[in-house]
Motif scaffolding. Structure first.
Motif, PDB file in Angstrom:
ATOM      1  N   ALA A 204      -6.264  44.540  47.834  1.00 55.43           N
ATOM      2  CA  ALA A 204      -5.960  44.446  46.407  1.00 55.43           C
ATOM      3  C   ALA A 204      -7.211  44.711  45.569  1.00 55.43           C
TER       4      ALA A 204
ATOM      5  N   TRP B  29      -2.719  31.519  39.547  1.00 55.35           N
ATOM      6  CA  TRP B  29      -1.329  31.323  39.951  1.00 55.35           C
ATOM      7  C   TRP B  29      -1.232  30.478  41.212  1.00 55.35           C
TER       8      TRP B  29
ATOM      9  N   VAL C 249      -6.442  36.033  38.218  1.00 57.96           N
ATOM     10  CA  VAL C 249      -5.038  35.759  37.940  1.00 57.96           C
ATOM     11  C   VAL C 249      -4.380  35.168  39.176  1.00 57.96           C
ATOM     12  N   VAL C 250      -4.666  35.785  40.314  1.00 56.57           N
ATOM     13  CA  VAL C 250      -4.103  35.296  41.570  1.00 56.57           C
ATOM     14  C   VAL C 250      -4.580  33.868  41.832  1.00 56.57           C
TER      15      VAL C 250
ATOM     16  N   ALA D 128      -6.299  48.662  36.581  1.00 56.13           N
ATOM     17  CA  ALA D 128      -6.939  48.052  37.746  1.00 56.13           C
ATOM     18  C   ALA D 128      -6.580  46.583  37.841  1.00 56.13           C
ATOM     19  N   PHE D 129      -6.657  45.927  36.707  1.00 58.54           N
ATOM     20  CA  PHE D 129      -6.364  44.502  36.622  1.00 58.54           C
ATOM     21  C   PHE D 129      -4.944  44.222  37.107  1.00 58.54           C
TER      22      PHE D 129
ATOM     23  N   GLY E  79      -7.843  48.003  43.089  1.00 58.05           N
ATOM     24  CA  GLY E  79      -8.214  47.823  41.696  1.00 58.05           C
ATOM     25  C   GLY E  79      -9.564  48.456  41.396  1.00 58.05           C
TER      26      GLY E  79
ATOM     27  N   MET F 198      -1.324  41.533  45.102  1.00 54.49           N
ATOM     28  CA  MET F 198      -1.453  40.256  45.790  1.00 54.49           C
ATOM     29  C   MET F 198      -0.249  39.363  45.550  1.00 54.49           C
ATOM     30  N   LEU F 199       0.133  39.200  44.300  1.00 52.91           N
ATOM     31  CA  LEU F 199       1.208  38.268  43.986  1.00 52.91           C
ATOM     32  C   LEU F 199       2.570  38.821  44.346  1.00 52.91           C
TER      33      LEU F 199
ATOM     34  N   THR G  21      -4.395  44.985  40.964  1.00 53.66           N
ATOM     35  CA  THR G  21      -4.902  43.951  41.866  1.00 53.66           C
ATOM     36  C   THR G  21      -3.984  42.742  41.880  1.00 53.66           C
ATOM     37  N   ALA G  22      -3.608  42.296  40.677  1.00 51.48           N
ATOM     38  CA  ALA G  22      -2.786  41.088  40.587  1.00 51.48           C
ATOM     39  C   ALA G  22      -1.413  41.308  41.231  1.00 51.48           C
TER      40      ALA G  22
ATOM     41  N   ARG H 166     -15.253  44.646  37.619  1.00 52.30           N
ATOM     42  CA  ARG H 166     -14.831  43.444  36.921  1.00 52.30           C
ATOM     43  C   ARG H 166     -13.345  43.359  36.592  1.00 52.30           C
ATOM     44  N   PRO H 167     -12.673  44.449  36.212  1.00 52.23           N
ATOM     45  CA  PRO H 167     -11.227  44.315  35.985  1.00 52.23           C
ATOM     46  C   PRO H 167     -10.484  43.864  37.244  1.00 52.23           C
ATOM     47  N   ALA H 168     -10.903  44.379  38.396  1.00 43.06           N
ATOM     48  CA  ALA H 168     -10.265  43.945  39.637  1.00 43.06           C
ATOM     49  C   ALA H 168     -10.541  42.470  39.890  1.00 43.06           C
ATOM     50  N   VAL H 169     -11.760  42.055  39.588  1.00 42.31           N
ATOM     51  CA  VAL H 169     -12.097  40.635  39.730  1.00 42.31           C
ATOM     52  C   VAL H 169     -11.217  39.795  38.808  1.00 42.31           C
ATOM     53  N   ALA H 170     -10.974  40.310  37.605  1.00 38.34           N
ATOM     54  CA  ALA H 170     -10.073  39.600  36.694  1.00 38.34           C
ATOM     55  C   ALA H 170      -8.694  39.464  37.328  1.00 38.34           C
ATOM     56  N   GLY H 171      -8.237  40.514  38.004  1.00 38.98           N
ATOM     57  CA  GLY H 171      -6.973  40.452  38.727  1.00 38.98           C
ATOM     58  C   GLY H 171      -6.985  39.350  39.764  1.00 38.98           C
ATOM     59  N   MET H 172      -8.125  39.229  40.468  1.00 38.69           N
ATOM     60  CA  MET H 172      -8.285  38.164  41.458  1.00 38.69           C
ATOM     61  C   MET H 172      -8.172  36.797  40.809  1.00 38.69           C
TER      62      MET H 172
END
Lengths: 194, 183
Positions: free
Chosen positions: B160, A130, A126-127, B142-143, B164, B150-151, B146-147, A118-124
């Protein structure tokens, strides 16, 4: 035929990246359809996501149907959708088989895996945010006249945000998108870039 | 046969009238499964775990698993088709209209307005996700990884996500073994 196969391959890839559901697929769709190959312009991408969110059905599924139709007619939309829906099913079938072999351990492993993701998904997300928000930010200051559409949009974003806090819209975010679209429609003359 | 048809109709209704995306559909399908009364709570929980852990649209994944449990492989197939059919036909219909009016400024402004709404919806979802999922150092790492990948570096989303995930899973297991040692 070639376009159909490519469509299927692309949406199979999108499907496999779609951990964490709907909105997290946005970066995958963007990468495969805008960055990796020039199938959609940024504007077309934006419209695709908007359409996919306004209509019933998972966002990835709707995107596949829409893009598939755009690039390959009826068969394009059908096979793109089949690829998107079918690929995860193959994975599920495999996991179901694994689970039939060692169910309890498998289940808790799968659960922990999903939670860990889930943290990685949260990163996704954000992308995704943006990618969708960047075009709305004014890039150059030319004149107030030129800036008017962009400011109007930003104001719309602000209004939508306020409304999204209300209970009704919390349950049905689609409504916000639809209403915002109608506002956009009504403001067509104002939104034209001079 | 009758069984398959009723399954198809059930999922078709869900696919056609559930507005709100994956999570909402999850709740609706879960409620329908409970209403059926044929599955234990544990079975339903297992189905949900499987459908959400696997990549892909949650709604169709869950329909597949539920259909499989209820009526074998034919049930699985019928349920997935049921859930997907209404959205598919709707978009098909709308697509043909949209494609015919592509340069139209009204249509353009319609979608432009919609995109403002989408930004808000995604933003809210993002915020919620951050609040629930990023609750520790490995999660934050991790968060951010990943961000940034990609960004900042434009890597493929798979990479990515994978990076993460690795950090997050590594963090989880380290934390687990750490607790084990101090216990």
């Amino acid at each position: 035929m070639n376009i159909i196969l490519t469509l299927m391959a692309v949406f199979a890839k999108v499907a496999l990246g779609a951990f964490g559901g709907g909105l997290a697929t946005i970066p995958f769709i963007h990468y495969e359809l805008v960055v990796a190959r020039p199938w959609l312009t940024e504007t077309m991408f934006r419209d695709t996501i908007a359409l996919a969110q306004m209509t019933p059905g998972p966002i990835a599924l709707n995107s596949a149907t829409f893009v598939g139709y755009r690039l390959g007619g009826f068969w394009g939309s059908l096979w793109a959708t089949v690829a998107l829906v079918g690929t995860p099913i193959l994975v599920i079938s495999f996991l179901l088989w694994l689970m039939s072999l060692a169910s309890k351990k498998m289940r808790s492993r799968i659960d922990r895996f999903q939670k860990a993701l889930r943290p990685a998904v949260a990163g996704m997300l954000v992308v995704a945010f943006w990618t969708l928000a960047k075009p709305l930010i004014p890039s150059r200051f030319e004149s107030f006249r030129a800036l008017a559409p962009e400011l109007l949009l930003l104001a719309l974003v602000g209004v939508c945000f306020v409304f999204s806090r209300l209970k009704l819209f919390r349950s049905y975010p689609q409504l916000i998108i639809l209403l915002a679209a109608v506002v956009g429609l009504c403001c067509t003359p104002l939104l034209q870039v001079p | 046969m009758q069984r398959l048809w009723s399954l198809f109709v059930r999922f078709f209704r869900i696919g056609a009238f559930t507005i709100g995306g994956g999570i909402v559909m999850l709740g609706v399908i879960e409620a329908e499964m409970r209403a059926l009364g044929e599955l234990s709570d544990e079975e339903i929980a297992d189905m949900i775990v499987l459908a959400t852990a696997v990549p892909g649209p949650i709604a169709t994944n869950l329909s597949f698993v539920a259909g499989r449990v209820l009526a074998g492989w034919p049930g699985a197939l019928v349920s997935v088709i049921g859930t997907s059919l209404a959205p598919f036909l709707t978009i098909l219909f709308l697509s043909s209209i949209i494609l015919r009016h592509l340069g139209n400024p009204w249509l353009g402004s319609f979608f432009l307005g919609a995109s403002a709404g989408v930004v808000v919806v995604v933003g809210n979802s993002l915020w919620k996700m951050i609040r629930t999922a990023v609750d520790g150092f490995p999660q934050a790492a991790a968060f951010v990884t990943t961000a940034v990948l990609m960004l900042g570096f434009g890597v493929h989303p798979f990479i990515a996500l994978g990076a993460g995930a690795l950090i997050s899973i590594a963090g989880e297991s380290l934390r687990g073994s750490g607790e084990g040692e101090s216990a």
